[in-house]
Design a protein around this motif. Structure first.
Motif, PDB file in Angstrom:
ATOM      1  N   LYS A 210       0.832  -1.170  -0.167  1.00  0.00           N
ATOM      2  CA  LYS A 210      -0.114  -0.188  -0.016  1.00  0.00           C
ATOM      3  C   LYS A 210       1.050   1.227   0.143  1.00  0.00           C
TER       4      LYS A 210
ATOM      5  N   PRO B  21       0.838   5.746  -1.284  1.00  0.00           N
ATOM      6  CA  PRO B  21       0.063   6.914  -1.503  1.00  0.00           C
ATOM      7  C   PRO B  21      -0.212   6.774  -3.077  1.00  0.00           C
ATOM      8  N   ASP B  22      -1.240   7.372  -3.543  1.00  0.00           N
ATOM      9  CA  ASP B  22      -1.587   7.492  -4.913  1.00  0.00           C
ATOM     10  C   ASP B  22      -0.660   8.325  -5.680  1.00  0.00           C
ATOM     11  N   THR B  23      -0.098   9.131  -5.176  1.00  0.00           N
ATOM     12  CA  THR B  23       0.526  10.282  -5.977  1.00  0.00           C
ATOM     13  C   THR B  23       1.965   9.709  -6.042  1.00  0.00           C
TER      14      THR B  23
ATOM     15  N   ARG C  17       5.161   7.517  -7.503  1.00  0.00           N
ATOM     16  CA  ARG C  17       5.417   6.713  -8.726  1.00  0.00           C
ATOM     17  C   ARG C  17       7.030   6.336  -8.659  1.00  0.00           C
TER      18      ARG C  17
END
Length: 134
Positions: A8, A10-12, A14
């Motif tokens: 898991k 954070p979506d941001t 990369r």
């Protein structure tokens, strides 16, 4: 280690190549950290299933971070227990070597340290690199 191996995150965040201190095009995972203090850190969680004995990783701020005055902090918790914490300013790299025997859930919390320079509205691009489980 790439984000595909992290349970898991954070979506941001990369996968990418980053310039950190004097290192160019370092492969790693990175994300923007906004605001100061440890109340709302970016958390990356690994599920190790008790299969490893050691975690190594390095971290720093991307040279393209918006602010050069921030102090980036990384905290490691294993199975809900504090293990270690370190912080760096821009142009520095810090390293962890953490024992992870009998660890299933490992959390890496990333945030900006509360300092007079932070003022509550800091931002920096955090980069984790050379992450190796053995």
């Amino acid at each position: 280690m790439t984000l595909s191996k992290i349970f898991k995150y954070p979506d941001t965040w990369r996968d990418g190549r980053y310039d950190i201190a004097d290192r160019k095009q370092v492969p790693g995972v990175g994300g923007l950290i906004l605001g100061c203090g440890d109340l709302d850190p970016a958390i990356l969680e690994l599920r190790l299933a008790n299969n490893f004995s050691k975690l190594k990783l390095e971290f720093g701020q991307s040279n393209s971070s918006e602010s050069s005055d921030q102090t980036l902090a990384v905290r490691i918790d294993a199975n809900g227990q504090y293990r270690d914490q370190k912080s760096v300013k821009l142009n520095q790299i810090a390293a962890f070597e953490i024992p992870v025997q009998k660890v299933n859930a490992l959390k890496i919390s990333v945030y900006l340290k509360e300092t007079p320079d932070c003022g509550g509205f800091g931002s920096a691009e955090a980069v984790l690199t050379n992450m190796v489980l053995s």
